[in-house]
Design a protein around this motif. Structure first.
Motif, PDB file in Angstrom:
ATOM      1  N   UNK A  82       0.838  -1.194   0.000  1.00  0.00           N
ATOM      2  CA  UNK A  82       0.000   0.000   0.000  1.00  0.00           C
ATOM      3  C   UNK A  82       0.875   1.245   0.000  1.00  0.00           C
ATOM      4  N   UNK A  83       0.271   2.368  -0.310  1.00  0.00           N
ATOM      5  CA  UNK A  83       1.009   3.642  -0.315  1.00  0.00           C
ATOM      6  C   UNK A  83       0.319   4.564   0.684  1.00  0.00           C
ATOM      7  N   UNK A  84       1.109   5.114   1.612  1.00  0.00           N
ATOM      8  CA  UNK A  84       0.480   5.794   2.749  1.00  0.00           C
ATOM      9  C   UNK A  84      -0.385   6.991   2.343  1.00  0.00           C
ATOM     10  N   UNK A 119       4.610 -10.476   4.252  1.00  0.00           N
ATOM     11  CA  UNK A 119       4.877  -9.535   5.346  1.00  0.00           C
ATOM     12  C   UNK A 119       3.935  -9.784   6.527  1.00  0.00           C
ATOM     13  N   UNK A 120       3.473 -11.009   6.653  1.00  0.00           N
ATOM     14  CA  UNK A 120       2.585 -11.321   7.772  1.00  0.00           C
ATOM     15  C   UNK A 120       1.209 -10.725   7.555  1.00  0.00           C
ATOM     16  N   UNK A 121       0.523 -10.409   8.642  1.00  0.00           N
ATOM     17  CA  UNK A 121      -0.866  -9.975   8.462  1.00  0.00           C
ATOM     18  C   UNK A 121      -1.012  -8.470   8.249  1.00  0.00           C
ATOM     19  N   UNK A 122       0.086  -7.798   7.924  1.00  0.00           N
ATOM     20  CA  UNK A 122       0.015  -6.374   7.564  1.00  0.00           C
ATOM     21  C   UNK A 122       0.706  -6.187   6.207  1.00  0.00           C
ATOM     22  N   UNK A 123       0.266  -5.221   5.423  1.00  0.00           N
ATOM     23  CA  UNK A 123       0.929  -5.011   4.127  1.00  0.00           C
ATOM     24  C   UNK A 123       2.253  -4.271   4.299  1.00  0.00           C
TER      25      UNK A 123
END
Ligand SMILES: CC(=O)SCCNC(=O)CCNC(=O)[C@H](O)C(C)(C)COP(=O)(O)OP(=O)(O)OC[C@H]1O[C@@H](n2cnc3c(N)ncnc32)[C@H](O)[C@@H]1OP(=O)(O)O
Ligand SMILES: N[C@@H](CCO)C(=O)O
Length: 398
Positions: free
Chosen positions: A342-344, A366-370
């Motif tokens: 994602x892009x902040x 990256x696990x459960x976060x993007x």
């Protein structure tokens, strides 16, 4: 459908030159062969395609480009999916005397993250597009553009066309399928529909389902095009003097551009600056208005309004969970090792969308976060931040 495509589809001589978006006749070439020129556009005829909504697209054509060489085991292929208004031209010729062009020129190429000395990269123009694949601007056997005769298509229909392209190329399993924005929607559909046909996936700046907010933005753009008096229900191709829904299409692009960039970037770049010597309060223009005008007008010279409408509708139809028990149930079917980015500053497909994807996967790298990239360029960051995006892709593909 009461039309059939013949094998010798040619652009109509009646279409004004500047409306002829893709002047290349559509010879249906054979499959890719070792030694073909990299970046040469090829066309695959993929048979009649019945859409999710039950319409038939006869003799579906998908335009595509390739770089690199398919190895004997046919296991080094990477599929690259473009976004809403992209095309198969990911990268052009590079080298002495040649400018590098293409929308991911910094990502695909010899020695680059998707290294074409190693990988066989395939980029199709999506079904419904206007750069060689079947779409509303395709010329029918009556010599007229299909226009409104071209049916609505969904993300799943577009992936079905790509699945047939993979078969056509003899690629049973992609090493990786990657894409940003609408291309990321295609990646997700590939990973859920054909988990056995890809090893890795990269989903950049895309949602698992089009939200009310995104559908609302799309709906306004559709209205901008379709309320142009020259739209004529999508049958605008033969108007005198090259008239067409240009104003509506340019307005839709201007609306879209605002969502492709971030408030911080627009504020920093343009502030309240004037484009003209005349104060905007007295009829002049702000710089940001001029910027949007340039992008809107430029867009009408490269994109077909009928295609735009079909592709925006396809994007609004996106729902990974449709008929699958919901988004989370669909995500749980994905087996590909998946990079979610994602892009902040993305206000179109915000990071919350990618958080939902990563949290629903058991195979996220990256696990459960993007992975969240920090960029001021908003949604278009996936096109502009090629160093950061490329580094992530290089690591994914291995
Ligand atoms: C995968 C895919 O989606 S492929 C499709 C992506 N490509 C497109 O969408 C094409 C449209 N272009 C874009 O969206 C963007 O230009 C990107 C994402 C490709 C690249 O973004 P950036 O490099 O940041 O370009 P930016 O948006 O700043 O536009 C630059 C242009 O705006 C012009 N511009 C800047 N300020 C102004 C102004 N005040 N008034 C008028 N024009 C202006 C510049 O002169 C420049 O024009 P040029 O291209 O002739 O040099
Ligand atoms: N600039 C991109 C944004 C949508 O992802 C495009 O026009 O396709």
């Amino acid at each position: 459908m009461d039309w059939q495509l013949s094998d010798d589809v040619q652009p109509s001589a009646r279409v004004p030159a500047h409306l002829l978006l893709d002047p290349t006749p559509v010879p249906v070439t054979g499959a890719w062969r070792p030694g073909d020129d990299p970046g040469e556009r090829l066309f695959a005829r993929l048979g009649d395609l019945t859409t999710e909504h039950g319409a038939t697209i006869p003799s579906t054509v998908v335009a595509y480009e390739t770089w690199g060489t398919l190895n004997e085991a046919r296991d080094n292929a990477i599929l690259v999916n473009h976004a809403l208004t992209g095309d198969s031209h990911v990268v052009g010729a590079a080298g002495p005397g040649h400018a590098t062009s293409g929308w991911w020129a910094g990502v695909v190429g010899a020695g680059l993250p998707l290294d074409t000395d190693r990988w066989f990269v395939v980029a199709p123009n999506m079904l419904g597009g206007c750069q060689g694949s079947s779409g509303p601007a395709t010329i029918g056997p009556d010599g007229r553009e299909l226009g409104s005769r071209f049916p609505r298509v969904t993300i799943r229909d577009q992936v079905e066309a790509q699945r047939r392209l993979a078969d056509h190329l003899g690629i049973d399993r992609w090493h990786a399928v990657v894409g940003g924005s609408m291309g990321g929607m295609h990646v997700l559909e590939w990973a859920v529909t054909h988990p056995e046909r890809l090893g890795k996936a990269a989903v950049l700046a895309a949602p698992p389902i089009s939200s009310a907010d995104q559908i609302a933005l799309n709906g306004l753009q559709l209205e901008a095009v379709q309320s142009d008096p020259h739209w004529l229900g999508g049958e605008y191709y033969d108007q005198p003097d090259g008239q067409g829904p240009h104003k509506g299409l340019a307005l839709a692009r201007r609306m879209a551009m605002v969502n492709y960039r971030s408030p911080d970037e627009l504020n920093r770049r343009f502030g309240r600056g004037w484009q003209s010597s005349v104060d905007p309060d007295h009829g002049g223009r702000y710089q940001v208005e001029s910027y949007l005008d340039v992008h809107g007008n430029r867009f009408t010279r490269r994109f077909d309004a009928g295609s735009y409408v079909r592709l925006v509708l396809a994007m609004s139809s996106h729902d990974l969970g449709r008929g699958r028990g919901g988004v989370e149930a669909a995500l749980s079917r994905i087996t590909a090792e998946t990079l979610v980015v994602g892009i902040d500053s993305d206000r179109l497909f915000p990071v919350a969308d990618q958080q939902r994807i990563a949290a629903g996967l058991s195979t996220s790298v990256s696990g459960d976060a993007p992975v969240v990239l920090s960029s001021e360029f908003g949604h278009d960051g996936f096109l502009i931040e090629t160093d950061a995006v490329g580094a992530l892709l290089r690591e994914l593909v291995g």
